[in-house]
Write a protein that holds these residues in place. Structure first.
Motif: not given
Length: 191
Positions: A56-76
């Motif tokens: 189950s994705p926790d809040r920290d995992t989802l925050e990491h995904m948000c950071c990745i989406g803004h800086t690294s821009q890769r499909p997840v």
């Protein structure tokens, strides 16, 4: 060959996922847990796709995904057992390209990753189009303001003001919006 990063808390499950990815023709360039510094590892390994396998994705995992989406821009791609609608919505907003519930099977991995990549590319294209449209609108506003200023100062028509801006742009080998911005900047100095 597509380069994949695996993020999984359970080493045994990550090893099975890695084998399945290798068998599908992908190269696994990193395998880590969500607690590791994802940004640094992404920069180091340069994956084409990030595959996350969590119960189950926790809040920290989802925050990491948000950071990745803004800086690294890769499909997840996120494989999970949690079908909570709110978590799905948050994950998609955070940049997850595919949120798959109870669907991690070897024969489905490749099509899921391909769809996630296609969806990510389409989203990136829409973002680029939106940025381009916003830029064109901003430039148009600058041109309109500059035309208004010229019309006011020279007591001329809109067409004459536009022609004056256009002539300046051609003479200076500049874009029309650039000349319009210069006109507005010069007017600020004179006020």
């Amino acid at each position: 060959m597509l380069r994949v990063m695996i993020v999984d808390e359970k080493p045994e499950r990550a090893a099975l996922l890695e084998d399945a990815l290798h068998n599908t023709g992908y190269e696994v360039v990193a395998r880590l847990t969500a607690n590791e510094d994802l940004q640094t590892r992404i920069v180091e390994s340069q994956p084409d796709v990030i595959v996350i396998d969590v119960d189950s994705p926790d809040r920290d995992t989802l925050e990491h995904m948000c950071c990745i989406g803004h800086t690294s821009q890769r499909p997840v791609v996120m494989f999970t057992h949690d079908d909570d609608k709110e978590k799905i919505r948050i994950a998609m907003r955070a940049g997850v390209s595919a949120y798959i519930v109870n669907g991690l099977s070897n024969e489905r991995i490749k099509p899921i990753i391909e769809v996630a990549i296609a969806r990510f590319q389409e989203y990136q294209s829409l973002r680029a189009d939106l940025a381009k449209a916003n830029n064109a609108l901003a430039e148009r506003k600058v041109i309109e303001r500059a035309k208004g200023l010229i019309m006011q100062q020279r007591h001329c028509t809109e067409q004459e003001a536009y022609q004056a801006l256009r002539k300046l742009a051609m003479t200076g080998n500049q874009r029309l919006a650039e000349v319009a911005g210069n006109v507005l900047s010069a007017a600020q100095l004179l006020i």
